[in-house]
Scaffold this motif. Structure first.
Motif, mmCIF file in Angstrom:
data_model
loop_
_atom_site.group_PDB
_atom_site.id
_atom_site.type_symbol
_atom_site.label_atom_id
_atom_site.label_comp_id
_atom_site.label_asym_id
_atom_site.label_seq_id
_atom_site.Cartn_x
_atom_site.Cartn_y
_atom_site.Cartn_z
ATOM 1 N N VAL A 26 6.458 7.526 -2.975
ATOM 2 C CA VAL A 26 5.765 8.773 -2.670
ATOM 3 C C VAL A 26 4.365 8.746 -3.267
ATOM 4 O O VAL A 26 4.171 8.458 -4.444
ATOM 5 N N GLY A 27 3.387 9.000 -2.405
ATOM 6 C CA GLY A 27 1.998 9.037 -2.841
ATOM 7 C C GLY A 27 1.093 8.323 -1.853
ATOM 8 O O GLY A 27 1.488 7.966 -0.743
ATOM 9 N N GLU A 28 -0.126 8.112 -2.278
ATOM 10 C CA GLU A 28 -1.161 7.514 -1.436
ATOM 11 C C GLU A 28 -1.449 6.093 -1.904
ATOM 12 O O GLU A 28 -1.729 5.867 -3.083
ATOM 13 N N TRP A 29 -1.390 5.147 -0.975
ATOM 14 C CA TRP A 29 -1.584 3.728 -1.254
ATOM 15 C C TRP A 29 -2.689 3.194 -0.350
ATOM 16 O O TRP A 29 -2.747 3.544 0.829
ATOM 17 N N ALA A 30 -3.563 2.346 -0.863
ATOM 18 C CA ALA A 30 -4.687 1.864 -0.061
ATOM 19 C C ALA A 30 -4.979 0.393 -0.322
ATOM 20 O O ALA A 30 -4.739 -0.124 -1.407
ATOM 21 N N ASP A 31 -5.510 -0.264 0.721
ATOM 22 C CA ASP A 31 -6.097 -1.588 0.585
ATOM 23 C C ASP A 31 -7.484 -1.532 1.224
ATOM 24 O O ASP A 31 -8.009 -0.443 1.463
ATOM 25 N N ASP A 32 -8.079 -2.674 1.512
ATOM 26 C CA ASP A 32 -9.431 -2.694 2.078
ATOM 27 C C ASP A 32 -9.508 -2.086 3.467
ATOM 28 O O ASP A 32 -10.576 -1.668 3.904
ATOM 29 N N GLN A 33 -8.386 -2.075 4.189
ATOM 30 C CA GLN A 33 -8.412 -1.669 5.587
ATOM 31 C C GLN A 33 -7.644 -0.393 5.909
ATOM 32 O O GLN A 33 -7.847 0.189 6.965
ATOM 33 N N ASP A 34 -6.749 0.020 5.060
ATOM 34 C CA ASP A 34 -5.842 1.102 5.436
ATOM 35 C C ASP A 34 -5.471 1.950 4.235
ATOM 36 O O ASP A 34 -5.503 1.493 3.091
ATOM 37 N N THR A 35 -5.119 3.190 4.516
ATOM 38 C CA THR A 35 -4.516 4.078 3.532
ATOM 39 C C THR A 35 -3.212 4.593 4.108
ATOM 40 O O THR A 35 -3.186 5.104 5.224
ATOM 41 N N VAL A 36 -2.139 4.410 3.358
ATOM 42 C CA VAL A 36 -0.813 4.863 3.786
ATOM 43 C C VAL A 36 -0.354 5.929 2.812
ATOM 44 O O VAL A 36 -0.434 5.750 1.596
ATOM 45 N N ILE A 37 0.122 7.025 3.364
ATOM 46 C CA ILE A 37 0.642 8.113 2.541
ATOM 47 C C ILE A 37 2.134 8.255 2.832
ATOM 48 O O ILE A 37 2.530 8.497 3.974
ATOM 49 N N PHE A 38 2.952 8.060 1.795
ATOM 50 C CA PHE A 38 4.392 8.275 1.888
ATOM 51 C C PHE A 38 4.689 9.647 1.302
ATOM 52 O O PHE A 38 4.370 9.914 0.138
ATOM 53 N N LYS A 39 5.286 10.506 2.099
ATOM 54 C CA LYS A 39 5.608 11.863 1.652
ATOM 55 C C LYS A 39 7.049 11.921 1.165
ATOM 56 O O LYS A 39 7.887 11.114 1.569
ATOM 57 N N SER A 40 7.337 12.890 0.323
ATOM 58 C CA SER A 40 8.679 13.017 -0.247
ATOM 59 C C SER A 40 9.719 13.436 0.790
ATOM 60 O O SER A 40 10.904 13.257 0.574
ATOM 61 N N ASN A 41 9.278 13.952 1.933
ATOM 62 C CA ASN A 41 10.228 14.372 2.975
ATOM 63 C C ASN A 41 10.628 13.234 3.919
ATOM 64 O O ASN A 41 11.284 13.455 4.929
ATOM 65 N N GLY A 42 10.192 11.988 3.607
ATOM 66 C CA GLY A 42 10.581 10.848 4.427
ATOM 67 C C GLY A 42 9.624 10.541 5.568
ATOM 68 O O GLY A 42 9.933 9.732 6.431
ATOM 69 N N GLU A 43 8.457 11.169 5.572
ATOM 70 C CA GLU A 43 7.443 10.892 6.590
ATOM 71 C C GLU A 43 6.324 10.068 5.975
ATOM 72 O O GLU A 43 6.101 10.106 4.766
ATOM 73 N N PHE A 44 5.605 9.322 6.836
ATOM 74 C CA PHE A 44 4.441 8.588 6.364
ATOM 75 C C PHE A 44 3.333 8.651 7.406
ATOM 76 O O PHE A 44 3.578 8.917 8.591
ATOM 77 N N THR A 45 2.110 8.430 6.959
ATOM 78 C CA THR A 45 0.956 8.323 7.843
ATOM 79 C C THR A 45 0.139 7.110 7.430
ATOM 80 O O THR A 45 0.105 6.738 6.260
ATOM 81 N N SER A 46 -0.505 6.502 8.417
ATOM 82 C CA SER A 46 -1.394 5.366 8.205
ATOM 83 C C SER A 46 -2.739 5.744 8.802
ATOM 84 O O SER A 46 -2.824 6.024 9.999
ATOM 85 N N SER A 47 -3.781 5.748 7.996
ATOM 86 C CA SER A 47 -5.066 6.246 8.475
ATOM 87 C C SER A 47 -5.760 5.297 9.443
ATOM 88 O O SER A 47 -6.324 5.719 10.439
ATOM 89 N N THR A 48 -5.739 4.020 9.185
ATOM 90 C CA THR A 48 -6.464 3.073 10.020
ATOM 91 C C THR A 48 -5.822 2.917 11.386
ATOM 92 O O THR A 48 -6.501 2.870 12.406
ATOM 93 N N TYR A 49 -4.521 2.822 11.417
ATOM 94 C CA TYR A 49 -3.825 2.583 12.673
ATOM 95 C C TYR A 49 -3.360 3.883 13.336
ATOM 96 O O TYR A 49 -2.700 3.850 14.356
ATOM 97 N N MET A 51 -1.076 5.902 12.720
ATOM 98 C CA MET A 51 0.373 5.924 12.903
ATOM 99 C C MET A 51 0.992 7.005 12.040
ATOM 100 O O MET A 51 0.539 7.258 10.926
ATOM 101 N N THR A 52 2.013 7.601 12.564
ATOM 102 C CA THR A 52 2.868 8.487 11.787
ATOM 103 C C THR A 52 4.298 8.093 12.104
ATOM 104 O O THR A 52 4.574 7.504 13.145
ATOM 105 N N GLY A 53 5.172 8.398 11.201
ATOM 106 C CA GLY A 53 6.572 8.078 11.423
ATOM 107 C C GLY A 53 7.411 8.508 10.258
ATOM 108 O O GLY A 53 6.983 9.284 9.409
ATOM 109 N N THR A 54 8.617 7.976 10.219
ATOM 110 C CA THR A 54 9.538 8.273 9.131
ATOM 111 C C THR A 54 9.891 6.973 8.417
ATOM 112 O O THR A 54 9.697 5.881 8.954
ATOM 113 N N TYR A 55 10.387 7.120 7.213
ATOM 114 C CA TYR A 55 10.785 5.937 6.445
ATOM 115 C C TYR A 55 12.010 6.260 5.608
ATOM 116 O O TYR A 55 12.286 7.415 5.290
ATOM 117 N N THR A 56 12.742 5.202 5.276
ATOM 118 C CA THR A 56 13.864 5.309 4.347
ATOM 119 C C THR A 56 13.770 4.156 3.359
ATOM 120 O O THR A 56 13.200 3.104 3.658
#
Length: 101
Positions: A26-49, A51-56
């Protein structure tokens, strides 16, 4: 009655913070090309691509479900504030390294 409601309220707040902090992704993770946010409700977003979706999470296995793309499965580890995800995507081995923001 007021005391009982207060106790229930405090327990709910404690449960919320304990359950959301038990997932290390849970939280915000980044590299040179992308930022991915994993939310506590099981959803995620990817800023560069865009994308949104769910994760387990099951142990060190991360499964990401992306509409229109499908399921991606990675082994992951977190060392200090670095997230390392390894897997196979479309027949090629992949490795992503993100830093916690």
């Amino acid at each position: 009655m007021k005391k009982t409601l207060l106790i229930i309220g405090v327990l709910l707040i404690i449960f919320y913070f304990v359950s959301s902090s038990s997932n290390p992704l849970v939280g915000e993770w980044a590299d040179d090309q992308d930022t991915v946010i994993f939310k506590s409700n099981g959803e995620f977003t990817s800023s560069t691509y865009f994308m949104t979706g769910t994760y387990t999470v099951d142990g060190n296995q991360l499964t990401m479900n992306v509409p229109m793309i499908g399921k991606e499965v990675y082994k992951f580890s977190i060392q200090n504030k670095t997230l390392i995800m390894s897997g196979e995507l479309y027949g090629s081995k992949t490795r992503y390294v993100f830093n916690k923001k």
